[in-house]
Write a protein that holds these residues in place. Structure first.
Motif, PDB file in Angstrom:
ATOM      1  N   ALA A  27       1.625  -0.048   8.243  1.00 37.03           N
ATOM      2  CA  ALA A  27       3.008   0.367   8.508  1.00 37.03           C
ATOM      3  C   ALA A  27       3.481   1.337   7.438  1.00 37.03           C
ATOM      4  O   ALA A  27       3.342   1.057   6.241  1.00 37.03           O
ATOM      5  CB  ALA A  27       3.925  -0.849   8.563  1.00 37.03           C
ATOM      6  N   TRP A  28       4.011   2.481   7.878  1.00 32.66           N
ATOM      7  CA  TRP A  28       4.731   3.395   6.993  1.00 32.66           C
ATOM      8  C   TRP A  28       6.185   2.922   6.996  1.00 32.66           C
ATOM      9  O   TRP A  28       6.955   3.241   7.911  1.00 32.66           O
ATOM     10  CB  TRP A  28       4.616   4.823   7.498  1.00 32.66           C
ATOM     11  CG  TRP A  28       3.297   5.490   7.218  1.00 32.66           C
ATOM     12  CD1 TRP A  28       3.045   6.441   6.280  1.00 32.66           C
ATOM     13  CD2 TRP A  28       2.031   5.285   7.884  1.00 32.66           C
ATOM     14  NE1 TRP A  28       1.734   6.830   6.300  1.00 32.66           N
ATOM     15  CE2 TRP A  28       1.084   6.137   7.271  1.00 32.66           C
ATOM     16  CE3 TRP A  28       1.619   4.453   8.925  1.00 32.66           C
ATOM     17  CZ2 TRP A  28      -0.258   6.189   7.681  1.00 32.66           C
ATOM     18  CZ3 TRP A  28       0.294   4.498   9.321  1.00 32.66           C
ATOM     19  CH2 TRP A  28      -0.631   5.354   8.711  1.00 32.66           C
ATOM     20  N   VAL A  29       6.544   2.137   5.994  1.00 30.95           N
ATOM     21  CA  VAL A  29       7.808   1.389   6.007  1.00 30.95           C
ATOM     22  C   VAL A  29       9.038   2.290   6.147  1.00 30.95           C
ATOM     23  O   VAL A  29       9.889   2.037   7.010  1.00 30.95           O
ATOM     24  CB  VAL A  29       7.908   0.492   4.755  1.00 30.95           C
ATOM     25  CG1 VAL A  29       9.264  -0.223   4.719  1.00 30.95           C
ATOM     26  CG2 VAL A  29       6.772  -0.523   4.744  1.00 30.95           C
ATOM     27  N   PRO A  30       9.233   3.351   5.333  1.00 32.59           N
ATOM     28  CA  PRO A  30      10.449   4.170   5.470  1.00 32.59           C
ATOM     29  C   PRO A  30      10.602   4.819   6.841  1.00 32.59           C
ATOM     30  O   PRO A  30      11.720   5.046   7.299  1.00 32.59           O
ATOM     31  CB  PRO A  30      10.277   5.230   4.374  1.00 32.59           C
ATOM     32  CG  PRO A  30       9.361   4.609   3.376  1.00 32.59           C
ATOM     33  CD  PRO A  30       8.415   3.793   4.187  1.00 32.59           C
ATOM     34  N   LEU A  31       9.469   5.112   7.494  1.00 29.85           N
ATOM     35  CA  LEU A  31       9.528   5.746   8.819  1.00 29.85           C
ATOM     36  C   LEU A  31       9.646   4.727   9.939  1.00 29.85           C
ATOM     37  O   LEU A  31       9.924   5.104  11.090  1.00 29.85           O
ATOM     38  CB  LEU A  31       8.278   6.602   9.047  1.00 29.85           C
ATOM     39  CG  LEU A  31       8.051   7.770   8.078  1.00 29.85           C
ATOM     40  CD1 LEU A  31       6.757   8.494   8.431  1.00 29.85           C
ATOM     41  CD2 LEU A  31       9.228   8.743   8.117  1.00 29.85           C
ATOM     42  N   GLY A  38       0.817  -1.205   0.000  1.00 33.12           N
ATOM     43  CA  GLY A  38       0.000   0.000   0.000  1.00 33.12           C
ATOM     44  C   GLY A  38       0.848   1.251   0.000  1.00 33.12           C
ATOM     45  O   GLY A  38       2.082   1.205  -0.134  1.00 33.12           O
ATOM     46  N   LYS A  39       0.183   2.390   0.152  1.00 36.17           N
ATOM     47  CA  LYS A  39       0.836   3.688   0.230  1.00 36.17           C
ATOM     48  C   LYS A  39       0.266   4.459   1.409  1.00 36.17           C
ATOM     49  O   LYS A  39      -0.953   4.517   1.598  1.00 36.17           O
ATOM     50  CB  LYS A  39       0.608   4.498  -1.054  1.00 36.17           C
ATOM     51  CG  LYS A  39       1.185   3.855  -2.320  1.00 36.17           C
ATOM     52  CD  LYS A  39       2.704   3.905  -2.323  1.00 36.17           C
ATOM     53  CE  LYS A  39       3.268   3.346  -3.625  1.00 36.17           C
ATOM     54  NZ  LYS A  39       4.751   3.371  -3.649  1.00 36.17           N
ATOM     55  N   GLY A  40       1.163   5.040   2.223  1.00 32.98           N
ATOM     56  CA  GLY A  40       0.732   5.852   3.353  1.00 32.98           C
ATOM     57  C   GLY A  40       1.054   7.312   3.124  1.00 32.98           C
ATOM     58  O   GLY A  40       2.113   7.647   2.568  1.00 32.98           O
ATOM     59  N   GLN A  41       0.138   8.189   3.519  1.00 30.37           N
ATOM     60  CA  GLN A  41       0.336   9.629   3.302  1.00 30.37           C
ATOM     61  C   GLN A  41       0.918  10.302   4.543  1.00 30.37           C
ATOM     62  O   GLN A  41       0.494  10.022   5.670  1.00 30.37           O
ATOM     63  CB  GLN A  41      -0.981  10.312   2.911  1.00 30.37           C
ATOM     64  CG  GLN A  41      -0.796  11.782   2.580  1.00 30.37           C
ATOM     65  CD  GLN A  41      -2.025  12.401   1.932  1.00 30.37           C
ATOM     66  OE1 GLN A  41      -1.919  13.358   1.163  1.00 30.37           O
ATOM     67  NE2 GLN A  41      -3.200  11.867   2.230  1.00 30.37           N
ATOM     68  N   VAL A  42       1.878  11.197   4.326  1.00 31.51           N
ATOM     69  CA  VAL A  42       2.459  12.006   5.389  1.00 31.51           C
ATOM     70  C   VAL A  42       2.502  13.453   4.911  1.00 31.51           C
ATOM     71  O   VAL A  42       2.458  13.717   3.706  1.00 31.51           O
ATOM     72  CB  VAL A  42       3.885  11.528   5.761  1.00 31.51           C
ATOM     73  CG1 VAL A  42       3.849  10.136   6.363  1.00 31.51           C
ATOM     74  CG2 VAL A  42       4.811  11.570   4.549  1.00 31.51           C
TER      75      VAL A  42
END
Length: 414
Positions: free
Chosen positions: A333-337, A304-308
């Motif tokens: 999960a926001w993987v990079p963060l 998926g994609k998470g917005q920040v």
């Protein structure tokens, strides 16, 4: 309404014909004032009913503005009515301070929990149970797929050896095992449905569509629509609404924060067939202790994609994310963060509380001592909205009856 008709027949009839809305309001006033008064009078006189052998009707409050009626006779008493029942004596002794709720509801209460379901509902439940029984679930899915992989390996060996009987047997076993995998059936049914659409075969299209719908209905990742609550770090608990667009999840914020406000998308997920395989997302295998806690050994994952965004919803961007199914719950999960939020279903009380807090915050309740002012603003807004709705109803009523608009009358707001 009955009492009002008896006491004020001409006035009530006139109001009912010209202004039904005002008639309802008058009836409510009658129920709030006259009915409790009548109930108190009847209960006060019930102390004399034990001296008479005739049946007497007793009115007892069950809930606010709700009456329960029971009929009792002195002949029903073992001693012919010479002695009063202890429960009746207790009720009579406390009648001076107002009627008290009975320990057991009246005989005219209906038990809705024991009502038999309709035929349509029974058929639907039976159909859902039959569909669910066709497929394996939870950890059994992982074991089934391992078994299918082993059978496919054996099939390759059988083909290399030219063992026709063995090849036929393995194909049958693979097909039968595959029918128990809902995700596999969903993928195959969609592929066959698209092919049938291209060929213009409507009957086959409908057949494969039904197979796809049945398989999808038992997949956990396609059954998480609705409201969820998770803790967004320092922002605290926030509410989201999970919706579906085809094979994609779109999660909107119902309550937001200073970075990503409410109404914006917080994350999306790709649930299309083979999406997890293409992304290389194998199920997470838990330890024995964790599996005992969560009731499952393997956790399915989907890309998926998470917005920040920065404060004020500035410089918003999307980053890689993962949806992780945890039994009846899920996390994103926001993987990079390295940030993960676990979501659970909110109760009705929590839902109302969070929506109210969000409204107060929008009206300035989060700044210093402005909470009381924000609450008054919210109350005023609700009153204004209700007033507008009332005006619309009255305008519609006036135009339909041809007697003018109630708000134009001299005593409209008395």
């Amino acid at each position: 309404a009955y009492l009002g008709t008896i006491l004020l027949p001409q006035q009530i009839a006139s109001v009912n014909r010209t202004h039904p809305t005002r008639f309802i309001a008058i009836m409510k006033i009658c129920s709030l004032v006259l009915v409790p008064l009548l109930a108190g009078v009847v209960e006060l006189g019930s102390g004399f009913s034990s001296k008479s052998a005739r049946p007497s009707k007793q009115l007892t409050f069950v809930r606010a503005n709700t009456l329960s009626m029971s009929v009792s006779s002195a002949d029903d008493a073992p001693d012919g009515g010479a002695k009063q029942d202890p429960s009746e004596s207790k009720s009579s002794s406390t009648s001076s301070s107002g009627p008290s709720p009975p320990e057991v509801y009246g005989r005219f209460e209906y038990d809705l929990n024991n009502l038999a379901p309709s035929e349509t509902r029974r058929d639907r439940i039976q159909s859902e149970e039959e569909t669910k029984s066709r497929f394996v679930h939870g950890d059994d899915v992982v074991e089934l797929r391992k078994k299918i992989d082993e059978l496919r390996g054996d099939l390759v060996d059988a083909r290399n050896n030219g063992d026709v009987t063995r090849i036929r047997e393995l194909k049958t076993r693979i097909t039968e095992a595959g029918r128990r995998d809902a995700e596999l059936i969903y993928r195959i049914a969609n592929e066959r449905m698209k092919k049938a659409e291209e060929e213009g075969l409507e009957d086959r299209v409908e057949k494969f569509r039904k197979e796809a719908v049945d398989a999808r209905s038992v997949l956990p990742q396609f059954n998480i629509e609705g409201l969820w609550v998770g803790k967004y770090g320092d922002h605290g608990y926030e509410m989201i609404n999970v919706t579906y667009a085809g094979d994609s999840i779109i999660a909107y914020k119902v309550t937001g924060d200073k970075n990503v406000p409410k109404g914006e998308v917080t994350f999306t997920v790709d649930l299309s067939p083979d999406a997890a395989i293409k992304a290389g997302l194998e199920p997470i295998e838990l330890s024995d202790g964790a599996s005992d806690q969560w009731g499952t050994k393997h956790l399915a994952r989907f890309p998926g994609k998470g917005q920040v965004a920065a404060e004020g919803f500035q410089n918003s961007q999307w980053m890689e994310g993962q949806l992780i199914m945890v039994g009846e719950y899920f996390s994103f999960a926001w993987v990079p963060l390295g940030h993960q939020i676990f979501f659970g279903r909110p109760s009705a009380e929590l839902t109302l509380k969070m929506l109210k807090a969000s409204e107060i915050s929008e009206l300035g309740g989060g700044r210093g001592g402005m909470k009381d002012v924000a609450q008054m603003r919210a109350s005023a807004m609700r009153c204004w909205e209700e007033t507008e709705m009332l005006e619309d109803d009255l305008e519609t009523e006036g135009s339909s009856s041809g007697s003018g608009i109630f708000l134009d009358e001299e005593d409209a707001f008395q």
